[in-house]
Write a protein that holds these residues in place. Structure first.
Motif, mmCIF file in Angstrom:
data_model
loop_
_atom_site.group_PDB
_atom_site.id
_atom_site.type_symbol
_atom_site.label_atom_id
_atom_site.label_comp_id
_atom_site.label_asym_id
_atom_site.label_seq_id
_atom_site.Cartn_x
_atom_site.Cartn_y
_atom_site.Cartn_z
ATOM 1 N N ASN A 24 -16.079 1.487 2.345
ATOM 2 C CA ASN A 24 -15.316 1.815 1.050
ATOM 3 C C ASN A 24 -16.224 1.058 -0.004
ATOM 4 O O ASN A 24 -15.683 1.222 -0.854
ATOM 5 C CB ASN A 24 -13.937 1.335 1.314
ATOM 6 N N GLY A 37 -13.180 -1.026 -1.493
ATOM 7 C CA GLY A 37 -11.717 -1.299 -1.505
ATOM 8 C C GLY A 37 -10.837 -1.031 -0.336
ATOM 9 O O GLY A 37 -11.567 -0.502 0.498
ATOM 10 N N ASN A 38 -9.740 -1.006 -0.416
ATOM 11 C CA ASN A 38 -8.648 -0.845 0.371
ATOM 12 C C ASN A 38 -8.174 -2.309 1.072
ATOM 13 O O ASN A 38 -8.331 -2.330 2.122
ATOM 14 C CB ASN A 38 -8.746 0.094 1.409
ATOM 15 N N LYS A 76 -4.954 1.360 -7.413
ATOM 16 C CA LYS A 76 -4.179 1.417 -6.219
ATOM 17 C C LYS A 76 -4.902 2.242 -5.197
ATOM 18 O O LYS A 76 -5.353 3.442 -5.437
ATOM 19 C CB LYS A 76 -2.858 1.707 -6.513
ATOM 20 N N SER A 77 -4.929 1.987 -4.078
ATOM 21 C CA SER A 77 -5.343 2.661 -2.885
ATOM 22 C C SER A 77 -4.334 3.530 -2.354
ATOM 23 O O SER A 77 -3.091 3.456 -2.740
ATOM 24 C CB SER A 77 -5.635 1.764 -1.784
ATOM 25 N N GLU A 78 -4.610 4.689 -1.667
ATOM 26 C CA GLU A 78 -3.742 5.599 -1.143
ATOM 27 C C GLU A 78 -2.774 4.890 -0.153
ATOM 28 O O GLU A 78 -1.804 5.324 0.145
ATOM 29 C CB GLU A 78 -4.396 6.895 -0.668
ATOM 30 N N ARG A 82 -2.334 -1.777 -0.898
ATOM 31 C CA ARG A 82 -3.633 -2.266 -0.985
ATOM 32 C C ARG A 82 -4.144 -1.811 -2.335
ATOM 33 O O ARG A 82 -3.732 -0.659 -2.980
ATOM 34 C CB ARG A 82 -4.237 -1.526 0.255
ATOM 35 N N ILE A 84 -8.027 -1.218 -4.659
ATOM 36 C CA ILE A 84 -9.455 -0.961 -4.799
ATOM 37 C C ILE A 84 -9.850 -1.607 -5.782
ATOM 38 O O ILE A 84 -9.565 -1.401 -7.030
ATOM 39 C CB ILE A 84 -9.759 0.446 -4.973
#
Length: 116
Positions: A24, A37-38, A76-78, A82, A84
């Motif tokens: 990522n 990220g994540n 924000k991550s999906e 979490r 990014i």
């Protein structure tokens, strides 16, 4: 080549240090912008961060690449809970022979905050 995370920041700087295999990790080589990220990170812990250190060990590579850049925020991550991490002016500064625990000076987690 025993560079550690604290060796690459200046006194008064606070950095988020990220260990990634590159899955990522998005980095525009021309301008240095991107994101990695994540991660499970508290937004409170990012409040004083001004630098980003990436410790990249790609799958099937025998080297640990170290990048340094400016922290530019997060999104924000999906995946719930979490984030990014975003950065700019990221450049590869060196390779290190140290493993993650040595480089991060003891961290078991893939993300940590350090200050100097």
């Amino acid at each position: 080549m025993g560079i550690r995370a604290t060796d690459v920041i200046q006194p008064g700087e606070t950095a988020i240090v990220i260990f990634t295999h590159g899955d990522n990790f998005v980095h525009d080589l021309k301008v240095g912008d991107g994101e990695s990220g994540n991660w499970k990170i508290s937004t409170d812990s990012l409040e004083f961060v001004n630098r980003v250190i990436i410790y990249l060990r790609k799958h099937r590579e025998n080297k640990n690449r170290v990048f340094l850049g400016d922290y530019s925020g997060y999104r924000k991550s999906e995946e719930p809970g979490r984030l990014i991490v975003r950065f700019n002016a990221l450049i590869e500064i060196e390779e290190t022979d140290l493993n993650w625990i040595e480089f991060s000076e003891g961290s078991q987690n893939p993300v940590q905050i350090i200050s100097k």
